[in-house]
Write a protein that holds these residues in place. Structure first.
Motif, mmCIF file in Angstrom:
data_model
loop_
_atom_site.group_PDB
_atom_site.id
_atom_site.type_symbol
_atom_site.label_atom_id
_atom_site.label_comp_id
_atom_site.label_asym_id
_atom_site.label_seq_id
_atom_site.Cartn_x
_atom_site.Cartn_y
_atom_site.Cartn_z
ATOM 1 N N LYS A 209 0.833 71.397 55.102
ATOM 2 C CA LYS A 209 2.137 71.805 54.585
ATOM 3 C C LYS A 209 3.296 71.163 55.336
ATOM 4 C CE LYS A 209 0.701 76.371 52.903
ATOM 5 N NZ LYS A 209 0.846 77.836 53.088
ATOM 6 N N ALA B 182 6.593 81.656 52.418
ATOM 7 C CA ALA B 182 6.911 80.907 51.194
ATOM 8 C C ALA B 182 8.341 80.384 51.250
ATOM 9 C CB ALA B 182 6.708 81.809 49.979
ATOM 10 N N MET B 183 9.258 81.206 51.794
ATOM 11 C CA MET B 183 10.657 80.769 51.880
ATOM 12 C C MET B 183 10.807 79.571 52.801
ATOM 13 S SD MET B 183 13.974 82.854 53.309
ATOM 14 C CE MET B 183 13.419 82.632 55.008
ATOM 15 N N TRP B 184 10.155 79.608 53.961
ATOM 16 C CA TRP B 184 10.250 78.504 54.907
ATOM 17 C C TRP B 184 9.637 77.229 54.326
ATOM 18 C CZ3 TRP B 184 12.322 77.665 59.765
ATOM 19 C CH2 TRP B 184 12.965 78.743 60.347
ATOM 20 N N THR B 185 8.491 77.371 53.660
ATOM 21 C CA THR B 185 7.851 76.202 53.056
ATOM 22 C C THR B 185 8.738 75.599 51.973
ATOM 23 O OG1 THR B 185 5.688 77.185 53.484
ATOM 24 C CG2 THR B 185 5.772 75.383 51.907
ATOM 25 N N THR B 186 9.320 76.465 51.131
ATOM 26 C CA THR B 186 10.212 75.980 50.080
ATOM 27 C C THR B 186 11.449 75.322 50.677
ATOM 28 O OG1 THR B 186 9.463 77.754 48.626
ATOM 29 C CG2 THR B 186 11.521 76.657 48.042
ATOM 30 N N LEU B 187 11.998 75.934 51.722
ATOM 31 C CA LEU B 187 13.170 75.361 52.377
ATOM 32 C C LEU B 187 12.864 73.978 52.937
ATOM 33 C CD1 LEU B 187 16.080 75.740 53.420
ATOM 34 C CD2 LEU B 187 15.124 76.804 55.461
ATOM 35 N N ASP C 281 10.521 71.900 51.863
ATOM 36 C CA ASP C 281 10.347 70.972 50.740
ATOM 37 C C ASP C 281 11.699 70.540 50.181
ATOM 38 O OD1 ASP C 281 7.633 71.178 51.039
ATOM 39 O OD2 ASP C 281 7.359 72.649 49.436
ATOM 40 N N ILE C 282 12.647 71.493 50.068
ATOM 41 C CA ILE C 282 13.970 71.144 49.548
ATOM 42 C C ILE C 282 14.669 70.156 50.478
ATOM 43 C CG2 ILE C 282 16.269 72.063 49.057
ATOM 44 C CD1 ILE C 282 14.915 74.630 48.103
ATOM 45 N N THR D 225 9.440 74.947 60.964
ATOM 46 C CA THR D 225 8.547 75.454 59.925
ATOM 47 C C THR D 225 7.113 75.577 60.426
ATOM 48 O OG1 THR D 225 9.950 74.383 58.273
ATOM 49 C CG2 THR D 225 7.774 75.118 57.561
#
Length: 872
Positions: free
Chosen positions: A369, A269-274, A276-277, A33
Motif C-alpha cells: 500500500k 482507509a482514510m490515510w490510504t485514500t489520502l 493515494d490522492i 502512512t
C-alpha cells in the motif's frame, strides 16, 4: 554510459529544488502512512485476539431491578435452541470520583465493577488486582488523564480506596458512559474494579447498582443474525417472567467493544485514500513539469529523433528521474515510517482507547500500500503523459509543435485600450493557463486539508455547545420506573420500608411470610376447636416465625422488632394499585419539588440504510405547557422532529418514518408534518406525554424522568442516570484532547503541500518564460521590473485561487463529514468560522510570498544569452 544517460545528472542538478520538494513530500506522506498503517494493523491483531483471550461477552442485558434466579433461568432456557448460554452477573456502580491529593472540583465518574474472573477479564498494565476491600484498580487512560499512579488514595462515593492496579477492560476499550454517546469520554469517565467487599461498601455509601447480566453463547461461532434472534428470545423470556428490561446490547453494537476497532479501520482507509490522492496530484505535477521540459527541449528531442533515437528511449529517459525519485521516496518513506512513526501513531490511539500492551505485527500488505501502489501510480500516470506528449513527429518537435497545434500560434487579440503592462501580464496568464489550472487544483487540495484541520475543533466545539444548549434544565434525571417526589412523611416511611426489604433475598421474606401465615392458621384453628394439638401447633408456628424473623434480621442487619416494623410499614403500600407510583423516600423540599417537571423518555432505532447501521433516536413525552421545553408545539397527536434528524436524513413534510423498538420487537410509525425544534444537533422526537403513553401502551400518568433546575435527591433503587451541562462540555474537551496532536500534523502537512505545489507550479511558469525574461533584460528592463511583470500575474492567480476555492472546499468538507459520520449516532454540521477561513487564506498567501522570494532569485539568474539561442 549513453549520451542520454549523461544528461540525467545535469537535469537533476538543474531542477534539484523541484525533485527535492517532491521527494520530501512523498517520503513524508509515505512515512506517516506506513507508520500509521503498521500501528493500526498491530492494534487490529491485538483486538482480534481479545475475544477469546479475555473472554469478551456476546452481549448484555440490564434490568431495572435485580433479576431473580427464576428470571435468569428463563433467560438461559430461551437460548437452548442455539446451544445454550452462560449468564454472569456484571453489576456496576457509577461512583463519584475524587482524587484525594488533587481535586479541582470537576465531576468525575468511575463505573466500578466487582473484579471479574469469568467474563470480560481485565488486562493489567501496572500493579495487581484488588485484594483488600479498600483497594481499587483503575482504567489506564482515565488514570493517565487524571494523574493517577499506583498507591494514590482516591475517594469513591466518599469512601477512601488505594490504587492497587492500572488495568484495561475488554468491554470498555472505548470509554462510553452511555452506548448512545457520540464520542468517548476519557477525561471525566472511567472504569474500575474492586473486591466484592469493596463493591458492597460502595453500595452502602449510596451507590446505585446497575443490574447488568453479561452472557456468552456456548457456540461462539453463531452468526450475528442467529445471535440477535436468540437475544430477542432471551429478552422476551425475561419480560414474560416479570423482569423489567432497560437495555439490550449485542457485542457488535456495544461501542465500548467495537468502537475502537471501527475507528482504527476507518482511519486506515482514510490515510490510504489520502496517500493515494496526494500521489495522484503529485503525478499530475510531474506531468505538468515534464510537459514543460519537453516543450522547452522540443528542438533537442526532434534532433534526437531525426538522428535515430527511438520514441521508447526518449520516453524512458524523461521517465527515469521521476521514477527514481518516486521509488526512492516510497522505499525510504516506508522504512522511516516503520522505524520512527509507528510509536507516535500508536500513541494517538493508546491515548484515547484502553487497549492491552502493544506489540508490533508486520504485514506485507502495508509495504504494498505504501511503497508499491504509490510508485506504480506515480510511474504509470507519468508514463501515460509522456507517451501522449511524445507521439509527435520529429518535424513537429523541431518546429516547437509538441503541443499538437501545427502552424504559427496566434495569441488572443487583447483590447488595445489596455496598457502594455496589463496586456503583458494577461499574456503570461493565458500562455500558462494549464499550469494555473493545475495550481488552482493544488491550492484547493492543500486548502481543503488546512481548513479541515483548522475547522475540526470549532466544529466539535460547536456540536458540544449545541448539545449543551439542548439541555433544557440544569439537571435531567432518568428513572428506572415512575417515582413521585410529592408525598407525606407516612408514605415516605412506608416506601422506605418496602425498598429496604427489596434488598433482601425474596426467599427469606417468603419464608418469614409463610411462617406468619402458619401462625395465623394455627390461631384460627385454636379458636375454632381448642385442643392441646392446636396449642402445640401455635408453639411450633411461633418458633418457626421467630427463626424466620431472625433470618430476615440477619439479612437486613437489624433486630427482630425492626423487621416486624418494616413488614408492617411495607404492608401498607398498595401494590395492587397500578396508578399508584412509589414515593421518593427523601423530601427534596416544596420549592425544589414545585419546579421539577415530569417527562417520559424512550429510545428507538432508525435504519440509516445502505448498510450504515441504526440511528438511536430518543423519544420525549413532555407537557404541552412545559416550563422547560418552551414553545414546543406538541399535543393533538403531533410529532415534532429534532433539527438534526431532518438535516441528517432529509425528511420532508408528509413523510412516514418507521422506528424499531428492539426491546419489544415491533415497529412504530410516526409522521413528519414539517415541524422541527432544536438545533441541527438535536436527534430527538417530541410529543405530548399523553401521546407518548398512547404510542407505547403505558398506563395513564406514566413518566420516567424529571427536568429540574435544582439538584434532586432520588432513591438509588429508581435512579438511572443524570445529565448536566458539564457532561456536554466534557465532549468538547474530549475532542480537543484527542485531536490536538493529529491537527498539528495535518496543519504542518497542509502548509508543506502549499509550499511545494505553489513552488513547483509557479516555477514552471518562470522556466517557460525564460526566453521572454532574457529578451526583456536585453531591452533594458531591470530584474525588479521583470519580477513585477511576471510575479504579479502569478500573485493574482494565487490570491484568486485561495479565495475562489473556499466555497468549493466548504461544500467538499460538508460532503466529507456526511460521508464519514453517516454511520455514527448524532448529526454534526460542519462549522467553519471566519477566522479559520482567514487563517487558511493567510497561510496560503504567506507561503506564496516565501515562494515568490525564491522566484525573484530565479529571475535574476536568467542569462542574457538565452535570448541569443536560435529558435525557429
Amino acid at each position: 554510459m549513453t549520451p542520454l544517460a549523461r544528461r540525467l545528472p545535469r537535469e537533476l542538478r538543474k531542477n534539484i529544488g523541484k525533485y527535492l520538494g517532491i521527494f520530501l513530500l512523498m517520503c513524508g506522506c509515505v512515512a506517516l502512512t506506513s507508520g500509521f498503517l503498521l500501528a493500526a494493523h498491530s492494534i487490529d491483531v491485538i483486538m482480534g485476539g481479545m475475544r477469546d483471550e479475555y473472554a469478551i461477552e456476546d452481549g448484555r442485558v440490564t434490568t431495572s431491578f435485580r433479576a431473580t434466579d427464576a428470571q435468569v433461568d428463563a433467560m438461559r432456557r430461551a437460548a437452548d435452541g442455539v446451544g445454550g448460554v452462560d449468564v454472569y452477573e456484571n453489576f456496576s456502580i457509577d461512583a463519584r470520583f475524587r482524587h484525594a491529593e488533587d481535586d479541582d472540583g470537576t465531576n468525575r465518574t468511575l463505573r466500578t465493577y466487582v473484579h471479574r474472573t469469568q467474563v470480560d477479564l481485565a488486562a493489567y498494565c501496572e500493579g495487581r488486582e484488588p485484594a483488600a476491600d479498600d483497594e481499587v484498580a483503575v482504567d489506564r487512560v482515565f488514570a493517565a488523564n487524571n494523574g493517577l499512579s499506583l498507591g494514590d488514595e482516591v475517594l469513591l462515593c466518599g469512601r477512601a480506596y488505594s490504587v492497587a492496579g492500572i488495568l484495561t477492560l475488554p468491554d470498555s476499550q472505548a470509554l462510553f458512559a452511555s452506548n448512545s454517546d457520540f464520542t468517548v469520554n476519557t477525561l471525566t469517565y472511567g472504569v474500575a474494579e474492586v473486591t466484592p467487599g469493596g463493591f458492597a461498601a460502595l453500595e452502602a455509601a449510596g451507590g446505585a447498582p446497575a443490574y447488568t447480566y453479561s452472557f456468552c453463547f456456548a457456540d461462539r461461532g453463531l452468526t450475528v443474525a442467529q445471535r440477535t434472534d436468540a437475544e430477542k428470545d432471551m429478552v422476551s423470556a425475561l419480560t414474560d417472567a416479570d423482569a423489567r428490561v432497560d437495555e439490550l446490547i449485542d457485542a457488535d453494537s456495544n461501542q465500548g467493544i467495537g468502537y475502537a476497532a471501527d475507528d482504527v479501520s476507518g482511519d486506515s482507509a482514510m490515510w490510504t485514500t489520502l496517500l493515494d490522492i496526494i500521489i495522484v496530484i503529485m503525478a499530475f505535477v510531474f506531468v505538468v513539469l515534464t510537459n514543460a521540459t519537453i516543450e522547452e527541449e522540443s528542438a533537442v528531442i526532434g534532433t534526437l529523433m531525426a538522428s535515430g533515437y527511438r520514441r521508447r528511449e526518449l520516453v524512458l529517459h524523461y521517465l527515469a528521474l521521476p521514477a527514481a525519485v518516486g521509488l526512492l521516496a516510497a522505499g525510504l518513506g516506508t522504512a522511516l515510517g516503520v522505524a520512527l512513526f509507528t510509536s507516535p501513531m500508536r500513541d494517538l490511539y493508546y491515548g484515547s482507547y484502553s487497549l492491552p500492551p502493544f506489540h508490533v505485527s508486520w504485514d506485507w500488505g502495508i509495504f504494498v500500500k505504501t511503497a508499491v501502489v504509490p510508485s506504480a501510480l506515480l510511474v504509470g500516470i507519468t508514463l501515460l503523459a509522456l507517451l501522449h506528449k511524445t507521439r509527435r513527429t520529429p518535424l513537429q518537435f523541431l518546429r516547437h509543435e509538441a503541443s499538437g497545434k501545427s502552424g504559427t500560434k496566434r495569441g488572443v487579440r487583447l483590447p488595445e485600450r489596455l496598457g502594455f503592462v496589463a496586456r503583458f501580464r494577461l499574456r503570461v496568464f493565458l500562455r500558462n493557463l494549464g499550469n494555473f489550472a493545475t495550481l488552482f487544483v493544488g491550492i484547493g487540495f492543500a486548502s481543503l486539508l488546512l481548513l479541515f484541520s483548522l475547522a475540526i475543533l470549532p466544529t466539535m466545539t460547536h456540536y458540544a455547545d449545541n448539545l449543551e444548549n439542548s439541555l433544557v434544565a440544569s439537571h435531567q434525571y432518568v428513572l428506572k420506573a415512575p417515582l413521585e417526589l410529592k408525598g407525606t412523611s407516612e408514605e415516605r416511611a412506608q416506601w422506605a420500608a418496602a425498598e429496604r426489604l427489596q434488598a433482601v433475598d425474596g426467599a427469606v421474606l417468603s419464608r418469614a411470610q409463610d411462617a406468619a401465615d402458619g401462625l395465623q392458621d394455627a390461631l384460627a384453628e385454636l379458636a375454632a376447636a381448642p385442643s392441646m394439638n392446636a396449642v402445640a401447633a401455635i408453639q411450633d408456628a411461633q418458633e418457626e416465625l421467630s427463626a424466620r424473623l431472625d433470618e430476615a434480621a440477619d439479612a437486613l442487619g437489624c433486630t427482630r422488632d425492626e423487621v416486624v416494623d418494616l413488614l408492617d410499614q411495607a404492608s401498607k403500600v398498595d401494590a395492587d394499585d397500578e396508578n399508584a407510583h412509589p414515593v421518593n423516600t427523601v423530601d427534596n423540599g416544596a420549592e425544589a419539588i414545585a419546579q421539577a417537571e415530569k417527562y417520559a423518555v424512550y429510545t428507538l432505532q432508525y435504519d440509516r440504510g445502505e448498510g450504515n447501521g441504526e440511528e438511536t433516536i430518543t423519544v420525549y413525552g413532555v407537557s404541552p405547557d412545559s416550563r422547560y421545553w418552551k414553545d414546543l408545539p406538541v399535543g393533538d397527536g403531533r410529532v415534532v422532529f429534532g433539527g438534526g434528524l431532518v438535516d441528517k436524513f432529509g425528511f420532508a413534510a408528509g413523510d412516514s418514518v418507521s422506528l424499531y423498538d428492539k426491546y419489544e420487537d415491533r415497529a412504530h410509525e410516526v409522521r413528519f408534518d414539517g415541524t422541527t425544534w432544536g438545533s441541527k444537533s438535536d436527534m430527538n422526537l417530541y410529543m405530548s406525554l399523553d401521546d407518548f403513553n398512547g404510542l407505547f401502551g403505558n398506563a395513564d400518568g406514566y413518566f420516567n424522568a424529571y427536568a429540574s433546575d435544582e439538584e434532586l435527591r432520588l432513591d438509588s433503587l429508581f435512579f438511572a442516570s443524570e445529565t448536566t451541562p458539564d457532561d456536554m462540555r466534557a465532549i468538547g474537551d474530549q475532542f480537543t484532547g484527542m485531536m490536538d496532536d493529529m491537527i498539528g500534523m495535518l496543519v504542518g502537512l497542509s502548509v508543506f503541500i502549499y509550499l511545494l505545489f505553489i513552488y513547483l507550479l509557479t516555477k514552471a511558469v518562470i522556466d517557460r518564460s525564460a526566453r521572454s525574461i532574457s529578451y526583456m533584460k536585453v531591452f533594458g528592463y531591470r530584474d525588479a521590473e521583470i519580477s513585477r511583470l511576471y510575479m504579479r500575474s502569478i500573485t493574482l492567480c494565487v490570491a484568486a485561487s485561495l479565495v475562489l476555492c473556499l466555497p468549493l472546499i466548504i461544500g467538499s468538507l460538508t460532503a466529507i463529514f456526511r460521508a464519514m459520520l453517516i454511520s455514527y449516532s448524532g448529526n454534526i454540521e460542519i462549522y467553519v468560522p471566519w477566522s479559520a477561513m482567514a487563517e487558511t487564506v493567510a497561510a496560503g498567501f504567506v507561503t506564496y510570498l516565501v515562494v515568490a522570494a525564491l522566484h525573484t532569485r530565479s529571475i535574476r539568474r536568467v542569462p542574457l544569452s538565452e535570448a541569443l539561442k536560435v529558435q525557429e
